[in-house]
Design an enzyme around this catalytic site. Structure first.
Site, PDB file in Angstrom:
ATOM      1  N   ARG A 139     -21.084  28.511  77.407  1.00  0.00           N
ATOM      2  CA  ARG A 139     -20.797  29.473  76.332  1.00  0.00           C
ATOM      3  C   ARG A 139     -21.981  29.816  75.371  1.00  0.00           C
ATOM      4  O   ARG A 139     -22.197  31.131  75.141  1.00  0.00           O
ATOM      5  CB  ARG A 139     -19.531  28.934  75.524  1.00  0.00           C
ATOM      6  N   ASN A 151     -13.447  29.331  76.729  1.00  0.00           N
ATOM      7  CA  ASN A 151     -13.117  28.861  77.697  1.00  0.00           C
ATOM      8  C   ASN A 151     -11.575  29.028  77.818  1.00  0.00           C
ATOM      9  O   ASN A 151     -10.678  28.953  76.925  1.00  0.00           O
ATOM     10  CB  ASN A 151     -13.467  27.360  77.507  1.00  0.00           C
TER      11      ASN A 151
END
Length: 769
Positions: free
Chosen positions: A33, A51
């Site tokens: 990320r 996520n």
């Protein structure tokens, strides 16, 4: 982008597009990320990343050109631990967003995300650990998103701190700031910690009394005194002694009840490894890799390692430090250290503090431990180099639980229970086979418990409720009995050697058919006999036994496996006058064994492993073994690598045809009686078997029209046999498949079982059925 012309000016209007991007693979807990955030910001994209139970989801908005560059960067610039398997896109309506943000993880639904394997400490963390000015100087638990514990601390997914064994260590303000900062290397690094808030080392006596002072200094001093130190590592406890201290290594061997099997040795770096072994480029790359396996290499003459570390063995298994604790320990001791599994022989590695204190108290003189719990016990992986690449002998830490991806879909979830020895299990869904870490030999309650708890953990971790369960045909395997006791599942029995060849097929993404050469110790055959030297015509859904080694008696059953001299007798009786061999003088019971073999009142086997045992005993290499494959390993190591001769191995015509193993053993004995040295005779045996396998495969190619050969089974861990067989088959125009992602031994059986069960399920559910 559109253009409008007015007078001499051209006005360009950039048209924005917006896409939902889903990234699948090993993309959680690896810094994906923050990587996406950095990439999107650099390219001027807006949107967000997060996520969920399927992996990573992204929404990006920008010009089509910049979005294309972003999608390319997702694969080409991914973080070191990430494995991007698939990137899927879906067009959305532009929203005119003005920034790019990182969203919180979301749950719900069936989990499809993958879990990263544990990874060796990265260079950035090592620099911090070695910098006196850094707040993590000398800290044994330094980590970031690019390295550190993963699988061994994960209790569930999504991979977030509350679902790991780090949940009991609340972050201090400084660690929390790093954890929350998207541009920081530790952004959402779940094990992030420091000396203020993280786990701590302790050094204790065997009775549990804390020893004052620096634990690492105390551990190094204990090693220097020749003591055995139990070290709590990443996936369990190791037993450590100074590798150059003969008495210490001998003491460890005696206490551990491990008579001959070599110990692994940890060294500080590749230069230190090169002072002990011949380290080639591939070996060096494996040693340095993030997976940090034990690498088997040829030992240098005069290497400063005690003989008791690897008695009579021409190779050493070396590894480099893979945790900060290991780096600090080898720096404190400044010498090679034996690091072997913390257990008694045949037991699973200890990984819980109380269990380790109980089981290792009679072996270790002291304990170097810490207070971070280990959720999953995981042994070290073992590799050797073959044909210029790695050959896995044990696939565990650093590899599991990352999946073996195959080109076929599993219609329904599968559990494969594996074999009895070197057991692994596997769960399969979609196109992933999650082969477990090394469980061990299912011969006692402790290992069976490790197997059953491991299966349950994998089922939770990958949100899999198996509908189809594959197992070996042997009715006495504990893994088979486990499968039989499951309720509401469809059972698929897979013959042992078919599973070996299917494993090689799955390893190579090939559905077959192939000519499969499955050479191993013993496996339960379809005729209830013990197979092990098989030539199969095999695909994923079935096989035919085309040829095999000539069966011989197995006098004494399991005793014959532990006493190779019995196999030499079995191979030599019934063929005329017995040769004058030392084994007949060394083993007084040979006449009784010969009578048993001649009577036929015993099990019979076509095992290639037992053929190697017979030759080793006949050449006075080894009469008795203390670990599986010992006689064959020593026979391979003794073989003269430049000897060109080869013994003839007749092919006995029949249905099916057979390679005449007894004739080969008699040829070995006759040559030795004429004065051939053991290295020369061992080489000619290997060369003769290579030639025989090649002739048989060529014959079967002509009969079947199949020109691809798959080599599998534990005997093909023998590099002399495997490499020369591969070369000979290739020179005759045959295509050869070997293993690279799972071991050729029984540790790869679960992959083969899963592949067979999935293929049969696809066939049954296809429209024509």
């Amino acid at each position: 982008m559109a253009e409008f012309q007015g007078g001499q000016d051209t006005v360009r209007v950039v048209t924005s597009v917006r896409y939902l991007v889903r990234v699948e693979g090993v993309v959680q807990g690896v810094g994906f990320r923050p990587f996406v955030h950095s990439l999107a910001t650099r390219l001027g994209l807006t949107g967000h990343v997060g996520n969920d139970v399927h992996g990573v989801f992204i929404e990006v908005e920008a010009s089509l050109e910049m979005v294309d560059r972003f999608l390319t960067g997702l694969r080409d610039e991914a973080p070191p631990l990430a494995v991007v398997e698939q990137v899927r896109t879906e067009p959305l309506t532009p929203q005119g967003t003005t920034s790019f943000t990182i969203s919180e993880s979301t749950g719900g639904g069936v989990r499809d995300t993958l879990v990263s394997a544990d990874s060796a400490t990265c260079a950035d963390c090592l620099r911090e650990m070695r910098d006196p000015a850094d707040r993590r100087f000398g800290y044994a638990f330094v980590n970031c998103t690019n390295c550190g514990p993963r699988f061994t601390i994960v209790r569930d997914v999504p991979y977030d701190r509350p679902l790991t064994t780090m949940a009991g260590f609340p972050m201090c303000a400084e660690c929390r700031a790093e954890y929350d900062e998207p541009t920081d290397r530790r952004f959402h690094a779940q094990p992030v910690c420091c000396p203020r808030c993280g786990p701590r080392l302790r050094f204790t006596t065997a009775s549990g009394r804390d020893v004052a002072g620096d634990p690492l200094t105390a551990a190094a001093a204990a090693l220097d005194r020749g003591e055995v130190v139990a070290v709590k590592g990443l996936g369990g406890f190791h037993l450590a002694v100074a590798a150059g201290h003969h008495d210490a290594a001998a003491t460890l061997r005696k206490r551990k009840h491990r008579e001959d099997k070599p110990f692994a040795v940890m060294v500080s770096d590749v230069d230190a490894a090169a002072r002990l072994c011949r380290v080639g480029d591939v070996e060096a790359e494996l040693l340095r890799s993030r997976r940090r396996p034990i690498v088997l290499m040829d030992r240098l003459d005069g290497a400063p390692v005690a003989e008791a570390v690897a008695p009579g063995n021409r190779q050493l298994g070396l590894m480099l430090p893979y945790t900060p604790l290991h780096h600090l320990l080898v720096a404190s001791y400044d010498g090679p250290i034996v690091l072997t599994s913390g257990n008694l022989s045949d037991e699973p590695i200890a990984h819980e503090d109380d269990d380790a204190a109980r089981r290792l108290a009679g072996i270790a003189d002291a304990f170097l431990g810490h207070d971070r719990p280990i959720h999953v016990r995981t042994d070290d992986s073992v590799v050797r180099v073959s044909r210029g690449g790695p050959l896995l002998l044990r696939r565990s830490r650093g590899y599991a639980p990352e999946p073996v991806t195959v080109p076929w879909e599993f219609p329904r979830p599968v559990l494969a229970c594996g074999a009895e020895l070197k057991n692994t299990f596997a769960v399969a869904k979609h196109k992933h086979v999650f082969v477990s870490h090394h469980i061990g030999d299912l011969e006692n309650f402790e290992t069976l418990t490790s197997f059953t708890t491991g299966v349950e953990h994998y089922r939770r971790l990958f949100d899999t409720d198996p509908v189809v369960v594959a197992h070996d045909l042997h009715p006495e395997y504990l893994s088979t009995k486990y499968a039989w006791e499951l309720d509401d599942v469809e059972l698929v029995g897979v013959q042992h050697h078919h599973a070996h060849i299917a494993s090689c097929l799955a390893d190579n993404g090939d559905a077959g058919p192939v000519l499969g050469v499955a050479f191993d110790g013993l496996g339960f055959g379809c005729d209830a006999q013990l197979w092990g030297g098989e030539f199969l015509l095999a695909g994923l859904t079935g096989f035919h036994r085309l040829a095999h080694l000539r069966p011989v008696p197995l006098p004494g059953g399991p005793t014959a496996i532990r006493q190779p001299w019995r196999m030499a007798v079995a191979y030599l009786v019934g063929g005329g006058q017995l040769p004058d061999l030392g084994l007949f003088r060394r083993n007084e019971r040979w006449r009784a064994v010969a009578r048993l073999a001649e009577s036929g009142d015993t099990q019979w086997t076509s095992s290639a492993g037992r053929l190697f045992d017979a030759v080793a005993a006949a050449l006075d290499v080894r009469d008795r073994v203390t670990f599986e494959g010992q006689a064959a390993i020593e026979l391979e190591q003794l073989a003269d690598r430049v000897e060109p001769g080869a013994y003839d191995v007749p092919i006995l015509d029949g249905r099916p045809p057979q390679l005449d193993g007894p004739a080969l053993v008699r040829a070995v004995c006759a040559d030795a009686a004429r004065g051939a040295s053991t290295p020369v005779a061992a080489a000619r045996f290997h060369n003769g078997l290579v030639a025989a396998v090649t002739r048989m495969c060529l014959r079967l190619r002509d009969e079947t029209g199949v020109s691809t050969v798959a080599l599998s089974g534990g005997v093909f861990q023998n590099m002399l046999l495997a490499e020369r067989t591969s070369s000979a088959l290739t020179e005759h125009g045959l295509r050869v498949l070997t293993h690279s992602r799972v071991p050729p031994n029984d540790g790869g059986i679960s992959l083969g079982q899963a592949a067979v069960a999935g293929a049969l399920d696809r066939e049954q559910r296809s429209p024509r059925h």
